[in-house]
Design an enzyme around this catalytic site. Structure first.
Site, PDB file in Angstrom:
ATOM      1  CB  CYS A 161     -29.568  19.029 -29.125  1.00  0.00           C
ATOM      2  SG  CYS A 161     -31.018  19.306 -30.183  1.00  0.00           S
ATOM      3  CG  ASN A 194      -1.898   1.159   1.198  1.00  0.00           C
ATOM      4  OD1 ASN A 194      -1.727   2.133   0.464  1.00  0.00           O
ATOM      5  ND2 ASN A 194      -2.939   1.081   2.015  1.00  0.00           N
ATOM      6  CB  CYS A 221      -3.059   5.293   2.361  1.00  0.00           C
ATOM      7  SG  CYS A 221      -4.214   5.999   3.552  1.00  0.00           S
TER       8      CYS A 221
END
Length: 422
Positions: free
Chosen positions: A348, A132, A135
């Site tokens: 549109c 890890n 983090c």
């Protein structure tokens, strides 16, 4: 029935779906429930020196009636004793020998620390390690997590430390909180990683309470930056997976993470080079039962495509992903409105008129009906009208027949340089 099993960096899994290292993999009870439901593997919640967590920990971004479009947490690694986690890992692996258990690890960037935890954890029978290095909160302030993952030299060094002691595959998990994800991916490969996983969470603040002015989530009136994940981060993760997959200096398997909620998401990540996927937020939102839809949808998709094995689709879109400077400047696309389907909401026209190229006209046909028509000579094929249109099939984006040979920006610059040299 198509085969959806995977062999990821030498780790065999009955399907590509692993729970990511996060709250859903915090205990043996949870991981066993997941395996009973049908998940192929789990990356155990990160192990290291037990921490003190705070409350509250989670926040979410809701959009247009959809709950948990994005998810934020300020939770740290496991707050349970290492011995307890190791006992539960051992018991879970004994109960489910055909399922994958990967141990997520985080310690200081010191050789002896990594050797110690790797040797201790692999004795209970894990199938691999995930480092890890991503983090972004809490642990990073202590010199771990993304504090390592943002520096290629530390990524390489830490991966090497783990590999020196590991007897099972090592996966290096990368942080997205960096300018160029390939810099750390290449560093992990140089350090000997058997694979990489990405992305970890994105540094974030989920919001501010307009009544109390507290940041969210808050702990006794104070808040902190946390990690952002969930469906909202999928495009970011997909890009980073693709960038790593197309880089020849990476050239190791990729575990795709980030906003994966459906089997369709899975296919996209695998087409972009992922050899398997990890899921967290979708499981937290809906529970472990989602695995049935994920596996059945994936099997049905492969069957409909006439593809026998999931491995046959890995990376098939990577060669279609390139830099902008390689795109064909002479390729032309225009919008065409199907007025028999159009409901005349005029979204549109408004979008084009206010924010694009003013090429949609409001007209009346011979029967006195209001219609919309695109002036194709002025249309640049930006897709905006089709994106804002609420009705499927009302607007088509049409590839025009080429009138000029393909030419990219790189081709153009090369031609200009050639002319200048003459």
């Amino acid at each position: 029935m198509a085969d959806i099993s995977i062999n990821f960096a030498g780790i065999k899994s009955p399907n590509p779906y692993w729970l990511a290292s996060a709250p859903p993999t915090n205990t043996g009870y949870q991981v066993q429930r997941a395996f009973e439901a049908g998940w192929g593997g789990a990356v155990w919640k990160t192990l290291g020196e037990p921490v003190l967590n705070v409350t509250s920990r989670f926040g979410a971004s809701h959009f247009n009636g959809q709950r948990v479009a994005g998810f934020n947490n300020i939770e740290l690694i496991s707050d349970r004793p290492l011995d307890v986690n190791l006992k539960e890992i051992y018991e879970t692996k004994k109960l489910f020998p055909d399922r994958v258990i990967i141990a997520s690890l985080m310690v200081e960037p010191k050789r002896e620390k990594w050797h110690e935890i790797v040797k201790r954890v692999q004795d209970v029978g894990v199938d691999g390690f995930e480092l890890n290095l991503g983090c972004p909160h809490g642990m990073s302030e202590r010199g771990m997590g993304s504090a390592i993952g943002q520096h290629p030299d530390l990524v390489e060094m830490t991966t090497m430390y783990a590999k020196e002691a590991a007897e099972v595959p090592v996966i290096t998990k990368l942080t997205p909180n960096i300018t160029d994800i390939t810099a750390t991916a290449k560093a992990a490969a140089r350090g000997g990683a058997d694979a990489i996983s990405l992305i970890n969470t994105i540094n974030s603040l989920i919001g501010v309470d307009l009544d109390t002015w507290n940041t969210l989530p808050n702990v006794n009136g104070k808040g902190a930056h946390g990690g952002y994940c969930g469906p909202a981060v999928k495009p970011i993760a997909l890009n980073m997976v693709g960038e790593c997959a197309r880089n020849p200096e990476v050239n190791i398997p990729i575990s795709g993470i980030g906003g994966i909620s459906t089997w369709q998401d899975t296919v996209e990540f695998m087409l972009m080079g992922a050899g398997g996927v990890q899921i967290c937020t979708a499981a937290m939102h809906h529970g472990f039962r989602i695995i049935d839809d994920l596996t059945e949808g994936l099997e049905n998709y492969l069957d409909e495509k006439g593809i026998d094995s999931l491995s046959d689709i890995i990376g098939k879109s990577v060669d279609k992903y390139t830099d902008w400077s390689n795109l064909d400047l002479n390729h032309k696309v225009v919008a065409r409105i199907n007025n028999d389907v159009c409901i005349n909401c005029n979204k549109c026209h408004i979008a084009c008129e206010d924010t694009s190229h003013q090429c949609i006209d409001m007209l009346t046909d011979e029967n006195g009906n209001d219609i919309l028509r695109v002036r194709e000579d002025d249309c640049v094929g930006c897709n905006l009208c089709s994106i804002v249109c609420p009705v499927d099939g009302a607007i088509d984006m049409i590839d025009l027949i080429p009138t000029e040979a393909p030419m990219s920006w790189n081709d153009r610059q090369a031609a200009i340089q050639m002319l200048e040299r003459r």
